[in-house]
Design a protein around this motif. Structure first.
Motif, PDB file in Angstrom:
ATOM      1  N   THR A 171       0.760  -1.109  -0.043  1.00  0.00           N
ATOM      2  CA  THR A 171      -0.150  -0.062   0.100  1.00  0.00           C
ATOM      3  C   THR A 171       0.819   1.255   0.025  1.00  0.00           C
ATOM      4  N   LYS A 172       2.241   1.142   0.273  1.00  0.00           N
ATOM      5  CA  LYS A 172       3.139   2.293   0.251  1.00  0.00           C
ATOM      6  C   LYS A 172       3.270   2.646  -1.229  1.00  0.00           C
TER       7      LYS A 172
ATOM      8  N   ILE B  96     -11.310  -9.019   8.591  1.00  0.00           N
ATOM      9  CA  ILE B  96      -9.794  -9.331   8.423  1.00  0.00           C
ATOM     10  C   ILE B  96      -9.652 -10.845   8.781  1.00  0.00           C
ATOM     11  N   GLY B  97     -10.480 -11.229   9.894  1.00  0.00           N
ATOM     12  CA  GLY B  97     -10.606 -12.700  10.105  1.00  0.00           C
ATOM     13  C   GLY B  97     -10.957 -13.711   9.084  1.00  0.00           C
TER      14      GLY B  97
ATOM     15  N   PHE C 203      -4.957  -2.527  -1.409  1.00  0.00           N
ATOM     16  CA  PHE C 203      -5.822  -1.470  -1.611  1.00  0.00           C
ATOM     17  C   PHE C 203      -7.058  -1.597  -1.201  1.00  0.00           C
ATOM     18  N   SER C 204      -7.808  -2.357  -1.511  1.00  0.00           N
ATOM     19  CA  SER C 204      -9.363  -2.669  -1.164  1.00  0.00           C
ATOM     20  C   SER C 204      -9.545  -2.554   0.494  1.00  0.00           C
ATOM     21  N   LEU C 205      -8.514  -3.092   1.179  1.00  0.00           N
ATOM     22  CA  LEU C 205      -8.911  -3.403   2.690  1.00  0.00           C
ATOM     23  C   LEU C 205      -8.379  -1.939   3.198  1.00  0.00           C
TER      24      LEU C 205
ATOM     25  N   TYR D 236     -11.263   0.481   2.853  1.00  0.00           N
ATOM     26  CA  TYR D 236     -12.436   0.244   3.732  1.00  0.00           C
ATOM     27  C   TYR D 236     -12.219   0.435   5.250  1.00  0.00           C
ATOM     28  N   HIS D 237     -10.909  -0.136   5.664  1.00  0.00           N
ATOM     29  CA  HIS D 237     -10.464   0.289   7.022  1.00  0.00           C
ATOM     30  C   HIS D 237      -9.461   1.173   7.485  1.00  0.00           C
ATOM     31  N   GLN D 238      -9.064   1.877   6.313  1.00  0.00           N
ATOM     32  CA  GLN D 238      -7.891   2.949   6.538  1.00  0.00           C
ATOM     33  C   GLN D 238      -6.962   2.669   7.635  1.00  0.00           C
ATOM     34  N   GLN D 239      -6.525   3.430   8.642  1.00  0.00           N
ATOM     35  CA  GLN D 239      -5.405   2.935   9.425  1.00  0.00           C
ATOM     36  C   GLN D 239      -5.481   1.762  10.341  1.00  0.00           C
TER      37      GLN D 239
END
Length: 245
Positions: free
Chosen positions: A21-22, A120-121, A161-163, A166-169
């Motif tokens: 993601t960087k 995430i699980g 990138f999708s996750l 959705y969940h950012q930091q």
């Protein structure tokens, strides 16, 4: 298993989760041509390489007496299960975020902890299955391991990138590390547990269904302004490679 060939793909996939993601040039709208192309490669692999393997693996599934009638020629049923499971997860996350937007009036509301860990699980279990498949593929040709690894590497990049969106930091701080640990744990499990061929075939089918859903859900929404030509080009080029080997 003497050479532990699959350790290198596992390290590459873990590296993608850690730092993928960087690559900021892949983010944003319109959708990056590289992500669309990566999606095309992943889907091409499932249809032209993984699904034909499932057809060959049907004979293992049919060894179960109870499966001979109910699952005859339908090992792809597990692919449908994989697709359905991840479609359900997608709908749950989208619905909850939409409700949060109405309540808070925020453009990007924070995902509730319960939904975050469910999401995430689920992907952690999925990663563990992929890790186990990587280990199991050491028994086959190196070429098959390499093709699977390339498709999964690009697929992991799309998921990251999708996750993150959705969940950012929460994903960058916690989620990605959970997925890395799950991947390595799944691979390491191969040293301890040897699953029957039947189970491995069903696991691969489940993974294939998940790949199709997770790629297409990123390409189809109109607001993403996806690059159809890049998706088709990626699928076409990888299809040529797969068919030429």
């Amino acid at each position: 298993m003497e050479n532990y060939v699959s350790v290198w793909p596992v390290l590459v996939l873990a590296f993608i989760h850690c730092f993928g993601t960087k690559l900021r040039f892949l983010a944003g709208v319109p959708r990056s041509i590289w992500l669309s192309g990566a999606g095309g490669v992943s889907v091409a692999y499932v249809f032209l390489h993984l699904f034909p393997e499932l057809g060959e693996g049907q004979k293992y599934v049919e060894k179960f007496n109870w499966a001979e009638k109910s699952l005859g020629h339908h090992v792809y049923l597990m692919a449908l299960v994989g697709l359905s499971v991840f479609y359900g997860l997608e709908r749950a996350v989208v619905t909850v975020k939409r409700e949060q937007m109405h309540k808070t009036r925020e453009k990007e509301p924070e995902t509730p902890a319960g939904i975050f860990w469910l999401h995430i699980g689920s992907f952690a279990i999925y990663n563990a299955l992929i890790g186990y498949i990587l280990f199991q593929r050491e028994e086959g040709p190196t070429q098959a391991l390499l093709l699977f690894s390339i498709a999964m590497a690009l697929y992991f990049l799309i998921n990251d990138f999708s996750l993150t969106e959705y969940h950012q930091q929460h994903y960058t701080k916690f989620g990605r590390w959970v997925l890395v640990l799950a991947l390595v744990a799944g691979w390491a499990t191969g040293f301890i547990v040897e699953l029957p061929k039947t189970v491995i075939v069903l696991v691969m089918a489940f993974v294939g269904g998940g790949v199709i859903l997770n790629v297409l859900k990123e390409e189809l929404p109109e607001e993403r302004e996806s690059r159809y030509w890049a998706f088709v080009l990626g699928a076409f080029l990888y299809a040529i490679l797969l068919l030429s080997l």
